[in-house]
Design a protein around this motif. Structure first.
Motif, PDB file in Angstrom:
ATOM      1  N   VAL A   1       0.845  -1.192   0.000  1.00 53.32           N
ATOM      2  CA  VAL A   1       0.000   0.000   0.000  1.00 53.32           C
ATOM      3  C   VAL A   1       0.882   1.245   0.000  1.00 53.32           C
ATOM      4  CG1 VAL A   1      -0.190  -0.120   2.535  1.00 53.32           C
ATOM      5  CG2 VAL A   1      -1.789   1.296   1.242  1.00 53.32           C
ATOM      6  N   ALA A   2       0.446   2.256  -0.741  1.00 57.61           N
ATOM      7  CA  ALA A   2       1.101   3.557  -0.729  1.00 57.61           C
ATOM      8  C   ALA A   2       0.021   4.627  -0.698  1.00 57.61           C
ATOM      9  CB  ALA A   2       1.996   3.740  -1.956  1.00 57.61           C
ATOM     10  N   THR A   3       0.040   5.453   0.345  1.00 55.19           N
ATOM     11  CA  THR A   3      -0.861   6.589   0.461  1.00 55.19           C
ATOM     12  C   THR A   3      -0.068   7.762   1.020  1.00 55.19           C
ATOM     13  OG1 THR A   3      -1.649   6.498   2.770  1.00 55.19           O
ATOM     14  CG2 THR A   3      -2.624   4.926   1.212  1.00 55.19           C
ATOM     15  N   ILE A   4      -0.725   8.909   1.142  1.00 54.89           N
ATOM     16  CA  ILE A   4      -0.054  10.082   1.686  1.00 54.89           C
ATOM     17  C   ILE A   4      -0.213  10.157   3.206  1.00 54.89           C
ATOM     18  CG2 ILE A   4      -1.884  11.829   1.611  1.00 54.89           C
ATOM     19  CD1 ILE A   4       1.712  12.095   0.149  1.00 54.89           C
ATOM     20  N   SER A   5      -0.970   9.213   3.797  1.00 56.79           N
ATOM     21  CA  SER A   5      -1.278   9.239   5.228  1.00 56.79           C
ATOM     22  C   SER A   5      -0.843   7.946   5.895  1.00 56.79           C
ATOM     23  CB  SER A   5      -2.785   9.447   5.425  1.00 56.79           C
ATOM     24  OG  SER A   5      -3.198   9.085   6.724  1.00 56.79           O
ATOM     25  N   ASP A   6      -0.087   8.058   6.968  1.00 57.58           N
ATOM     26  CA  ASP A   6       0.370   6.865   7.680  1.00 57.58           C
ATOM     27  C   ASP A   6      -0.809   6.087   8.269  1.00 57.58           C
ATOM     28  OD1 ASP A   6       2.763   5.488   8.112  1.00 57.58           O
ATOM     29  OD2 ASP A   6       2.854   6.112  10.204  1.00 57.58           O
ATOM     30  N   GLN A   7      -1.783   6.812   8.817  1.00 58.86           N
ATOM     31  CA  GLN A   7      -2.949   6.128   9.379  1.00 58.86           C
ATOM     32  C   GLN A   7      -3.711   5.358   8.303  1.00 58.86           C
ATOM     33  OE1 GLN A   7      -2.182   9.381   9.815  1.00 58.86           O
ATOM     34  NE2 GLN A   7      -2.794  10.118  11.851  1.00 58.86           N
ATOM     35  N   ALA A   8      -3.833   5.946   7.113  1.00 55.35           N
ATOM     36  CA  ALA A   8      -4.546   5.281   6.020  1.00 55.35           C
ATOM     37  C   ALA A   8      -3.802   4.042   5.545  1.00 55.35           C
ATOM     38  CB  ALA A   8      -4.754   6.252   4.866  1.00 55.35           C
ATOM     39  N   SER A   9      -2.478   4.157   5.426  1.00 51.73           N
ATOM     40  CA  SER A   9      -1.694   2.996   4.988  1.00 51.73           C
ATOM     41  C   SER A   9      -1.797   1.856   5.988  1.00 51.73           C
ATOM     42  CB  SER A   9      -0.225   3.397   4.778  1.00 51.73           C
ATOM     43  OG  SER A   9      -0.098   4.262   3.677  1.00 51.73           O
ATOM     44  N   HIS A  10      -1.764   2.187   7.285  1.00 47.97           N
ATOM     45  CA  HIS A  10      -1.883   1.136   8.289  1.00 47.97           C
ATOM     46  C   HIS A  10      -3.295   0.556   8.347  1.00 47.97           C
ATOM     47  CE1 HIS A  10       2.080   2.514   9.854  1.00 47.97           C
ATOM     48  NE2 HIS A  10       2.177   1.216  10.084  1.00 47.97           N
ATOM     49  N   ALA A  11      -4.300   1.368   8.071  1.00 49.54           N
ATOM     50  CA  ALA A  11      -5.665   0.843   7.989  1.00 49.54           C
ATOM     51  C   ALA A  11      -5.759  -0.206   6.883  1.00 49.54           C
ATOM     52  CB  ALA A  11      -6.649   1.988   7.731  1.00 49.54           C
ATOM     53  N   ALA A  12      -5.181   0.109   5.723  1.00 51.63           N
ATOM     54  CA  ALA A  12      -5.191  -0.844   4.605  1.00 51.63           C
ATOM     55  C   ALA A  12      -4.436  -2.118   4.971  1.00 51.63           C
ATOM     56  CB  ALA A  12      -4.567  -0.199   3.369  1.00 51.63           C
ATOM     57  N   LEU A  13      -3.271  -1.948   5.602  1.00 50.29           N
ATOM     58  CA  LEU A  13      -2.463  -3.115   5.958  1.00 50.29           C
ATOM     59  C   LEU A  13      -3.201  -4.003   6.957  1.00 50.29           C
ATOM     60  CD1 LEU A  13       0.426  -4.145   5.201  1.00 50.29           C
ATOM     61  CD2 LEU A  13       1.164  -3.263   7.416  1.00 50.29           C
ATOM     62  N   SER A  14      -3.926  -3.387   7.883  1.00 47.88           N
ATOM     63  CA  SER A  14      -4.673  -4.185   8.862  1.00 47.88           C
ATOM     64  C   SER A  14      -5.742  -5.035   8.184  1.00 47.88           C
ATOM     65  CB  SER A  14      -5.303  -3.272   9.918  1.00 47.88           C
ATOM     66  OG  SER A  14      -6.398  -2.540   9.399  1.00 47.88           O
ATOM     67  N   ILE A  15      -6.368  -4.487   7.154  1.00 49.67           N
ATOM     68  CA  ILE A  15      -7.384  -5.244   6.420  1.00 49.67           C
ATOM     69  C   ILE A  15      -6.742  -6.383   5.628  1.00 49.67           C
ATOM     70  CG2 ILE A  15      -9.066  -5.103   4.534  1.00 49.67           C
ATOM     71  CD1 ILE A  15     -10.060  -3.945   7.201  1.00 49.67           C
ATOM     72  N   LEU A  16      -5.602  -6.103   4.995  1.00 50.30           N
ATOM     73  CA  LEU A  16      -4.886  -7.171   4.287  1.00 50.30           C
ATOM     74  C   LEU A  16      -4.473  -8.283   5.253  1.00 50.30           C
ATOM     75  CD1 LEU A  16      -2.553  -5.090   1.909  1.00 50.30           C
ATOM     76  CD2 LEU A  16      -4.598  -6.383   1.254  1.00 50.30           C
ATOM     77  N   ASN A  17      -4.002  -7.901   6.433  1.00 48.43           N
ATOM     78  CA  ASN A  17      -3.552  -8.889   7.411  1.00 48.43           C
ATOM     79  C   ASN A  17      -4.697  -9.713   7.985  1.00 48.43           C
ATOM     80  OD1 ASN A  17      -0.845  -8.222   7.136  1.00 48.43           O
ATOM     81  ND2 ASN A  17      -0.873  -6.731   8.813  1.00 48.43           N
ATOM     82  N   LYS A  18      -5.928  -9.186   7.870  1.00 49.41           N
ATOM     83  CA  LYS A  18      -7.107  -9.934   8.335  1.00 49.41           C
ATOM     84  C   LYS A  18      -7.724 -10.780   7.221  1.00 49.41           C
ATOM     85  CE  LYS A  18      -8.232  -6.580  11.939  1.00 49.41           C
ATOM     86  NZ  LYS A  18      -9.122  -5.457  12.354  1.00 49.41           N
ATOM     87  N   GLY A  19      -7.052 -10.836   6.075  1.00 49.75           N
ATOM     88  CA  GLY A  19      -7.530 -11.669   4.975  1.00 49.75           C
ATOM     89  C   GLY A  19      -8.305 -10.941   3.903  1.00 49.75           C
ATOM     90  N   GLY A  20      -8.449  -9.631   4.033  1.00 52.59           N
ATOM     91  CA  GLY A  20      -9.128  -8.866   3.007  1.00 52.59           C
ATOM     92  C   GLY A  20      -8.292  -8.758   1.744  1.00 52.59           C
TER      93      GLY A  20
END
Length: 586
Positions: A36-55
């Motif tokens: 994931v690449a975004t301009i916001s650290d919180q947004a990038s970590h939100a995406a990563l959390s979803i990927l890590n949960k199987g999304g």
């Protein structure tokens, strides 16, 4: 603590205690799995959390976008719209979701005129009349229901947490607020959220947005209908038609109805496909002009051996190709449901030969006239003649994110509320800003891109995915109004022609020629050796250089790893993450 430390340091330490930096923010990351690449650290970590949960990548893209609506609310959010390009790995196909804002049914070609004269642009922006029917939530619904694996409740959870917990104001956020103080002061709901005593909140202040958390919770519980009907829809219509203005001010109202919201539809469209030096380039179709304009410019450039030339000569050709492509963009492109644009002709390689003949290899040209792509259409219908080709003002402030998952799905997503802070109107009780997308229409009433009921304004958003031999090579996109097109085009040229690694391609100085007498450049460019070499070829620069774009990309490496790339200096530096970071070697 404050008795022993300077006040500014004390404040910084308090913020760090409340929001500990659990991660080192980095604009480049390489590894395996999703990226994931975004301009916001919180947004990038939100995406990563979803990927890590199987999304999958689609689920993660919505999670990132929703979080960006909290932390980057002046650029994007559910009060706006956007364009999503998706690669479905199992099906090996690219689709796009158009959820661009739409003109209310009461719109007319002369709605931005008064006594026969065009309205002042800034006055039009800060008004209810500027607000188009938002499409973001409908677009997210289409993405999740068709291609995702998770529910709204799951993917909006990270954004709700950030909205409730809050985020600290950065210097970049404070600067953006200060730039919009006058607009925000006009609306009580906005000034209450983002100003204090009419001024930008200082760096370190924690902004919590319970209204936006409420909006996301209602969407989590009831789906897209929570936005397009019911209490939230009524609040949107009220904010547009009776803007919550400060005492003593008069603001131009809009004319939006509940039916406008209920009738909004996202569109699943075929992407624009073109080729460049053996690569396949997939971009966004109309009403975004990005895919067509990038493709036309690349077609023009394809005949030149740019990598063998002195850098200044190659960049000169890039600028001239962009000039010609913009001349055609301005004359022909608009919402395809209202205008029969000659897209096939504009994308034709033989048409590029015709346009290329207008370029001098040694001298910058003046403003270019549009070409005649109709003879390359293979279409017996009567051609439209080009309309007056002028550039409307187009705000620079949008956001782009790039996502991929371990299965190989890819999302390249640009979405916006148009200007920094959109119309300036926060929907009371719901905490999100409404767009000013109607000002992307032409005010003159004569251009193909004029406002009409149900029409979508022309955009420059250019989410792009590039393939070679059927396999993805990279994806890239950027905010920046009409400069989005040149940022994506220049990044592709930097990466493919000049051989720059993607981080260098993104961080290179940006030059944006959009068929004007002068070229937009960034601060510090004028006076450099690069600048002087181009000046000898006749190029001139705008008087007030500004930062151009904030790109995000993912590169799919030959060894199977992925590299996420965000800005290394612009917009406060971006955030790139991968699921399984590569081990560093000594």
């Amino acid at each position: 603590m404050s008795r022993h430390l300077p006040r500014s340091l004390s404040l910084t330490l308090c913020v760090l205690l409340a929001f500990p930096p659990a991660y080192a923010k980095t604009p480049v990351a390489t590894g395996n799995g999703g990226a994931v690449a975004t301009i916001s650290d919180q947004a990038s970590h939100a995406a990563l959390s979803i990927l890590n949960k199987g999304g999958n990548a689609i689920d993660a893209a919505v999670a990132a976008a929703a979080t960006l609506g909290v932390t980057d609310p002046y650029s994007c959010g559910i009060g706006g719209g956007g364009f999503m390009v998706i690669y479905l790995a199992k099906e090996k196909r690219v689709i796009t979701i158009d959820h661009r804002e739409m003109a209310p049914a009461a719109s007319s070609p002369t709605m931005f005129q008064e006594n026969g004269k065009e309205l002042d642009f800034d006055t039009a922006v800060a008004s209810g009349a500027a607000v188009g029917v938002p499409g973001t939530v409908r677009g997210w619904h289409e993405a999740l229901s068709r291609y995702g694996t998770m529910s709204f409740k799951q993917v909006l959870a990270p954004a709700i947490e950030v909205a409730n917990k809050g985020f600290p104001v950065t210097e970049n956020f404070r600067h953006m607020t200060a730039e919009n103080e006058k607009k925000f002061q006009a609306f009580t709901s906005t000034s209450a959220l983002y100003l204090k005593d009419g001024k930008a909140l200082p760096v370190g202040t924690v902004i919590r947005n319970p209204g936006m958390a409420r909006a996301y919770r209602e969407i989590s519980d009831k789906g897209q209908q929570a936005f397009y009907s019911g209490p939230m829809a009524r609040a949107i219509v009220a904010a547009v038609n009776q803007p919550p203005v400060a005492s003593g001010l008069r603001i131009r109202p809009g004319n939006m109805t509940l039916a406008d919201l209920a009738n909004y539809e996202a569109r699943i469209r075929q992407p624009v496909r073109s080729t460049y030096r053996g690569y396949e380039v997939f971009g966004m179709p109309l009403p975004s002009s990005g895919g067509v304009t990038v493709a036309e410019a690349l077609n023009i450039l394809e005949a030149y051996d740019l990598k063998a030339m002195p850098r200044a000569n190659a960049e000169h050709l890039y600028l001239e190709a962009s000039r010609l492509a913009f001349a055609d963009r301005n004359a022909y492109l608009a919402d395809p449901e209202f205008v029969d644009a000659p897209v096939a002709g504009l994308l034709n390689k033989d048409y590029a030969v015709r346009r290329r003949a207008h370029i001098s290899a040694t001298r910058a040209s003046g403003k270019a006239a549009p070409g005649d792509p109709y003879q390359f259409q293979n279409d017996p219908s009567a051609p439209q003649r080009p309309q007056p080709a002028r550039m409307m003002a187009e705000n620079m402030h949008t956001t782009h994110l790039a996502l991929s998952d371990k299965e190989g799905n890819i999302v390249s997503y640009t979405f916006t509320i148009e200007a920094w802070g959109g119309s300036g109107i926060v929907v009371p009780g719901y905490g999100f800003l409404l767009n000013n997308e109607m000002t992307d229409f032409d005010f003159s009433g004569t251009n193909p891109n004029l406002p009409e009921p149900g029409k979508r304004p022309r955009s420059s958003m250019s989410p792009t995915i590039v393939f070679k031999a059927g396999k993805p090579v990279f994806t890239v996109g950027s905010p920046g109004g009409a400069t989005i097109i040149t940022t994506v085009l220049q990044t592709i040229v930097n990466h493919l022609d000049f051989g720059m690694p993607m981080d260098a391609a993104i961080n290179a100085p940006r030059l944006s020629q959009r068929n004007d007498a002068t070229t937009d450049v960034e601060p510090g460019f004028d006076g450099t050796v690069q600048s002087q070499a181009l000046e000898k070829l006749g190029h001139k620069w705008t008087a007030k250089p500004e930062e151009i774009g904030a790109a995000n990309a993912i590169v799919f490496n030959a060894d199977g790893t992925v590299t996420a790339v965000s800005e290394g200096k612009r917009h406060g530096v971006g955030s790139a993450l991968v699921q399984k970071p590569a081990q560093k070697t000594r």
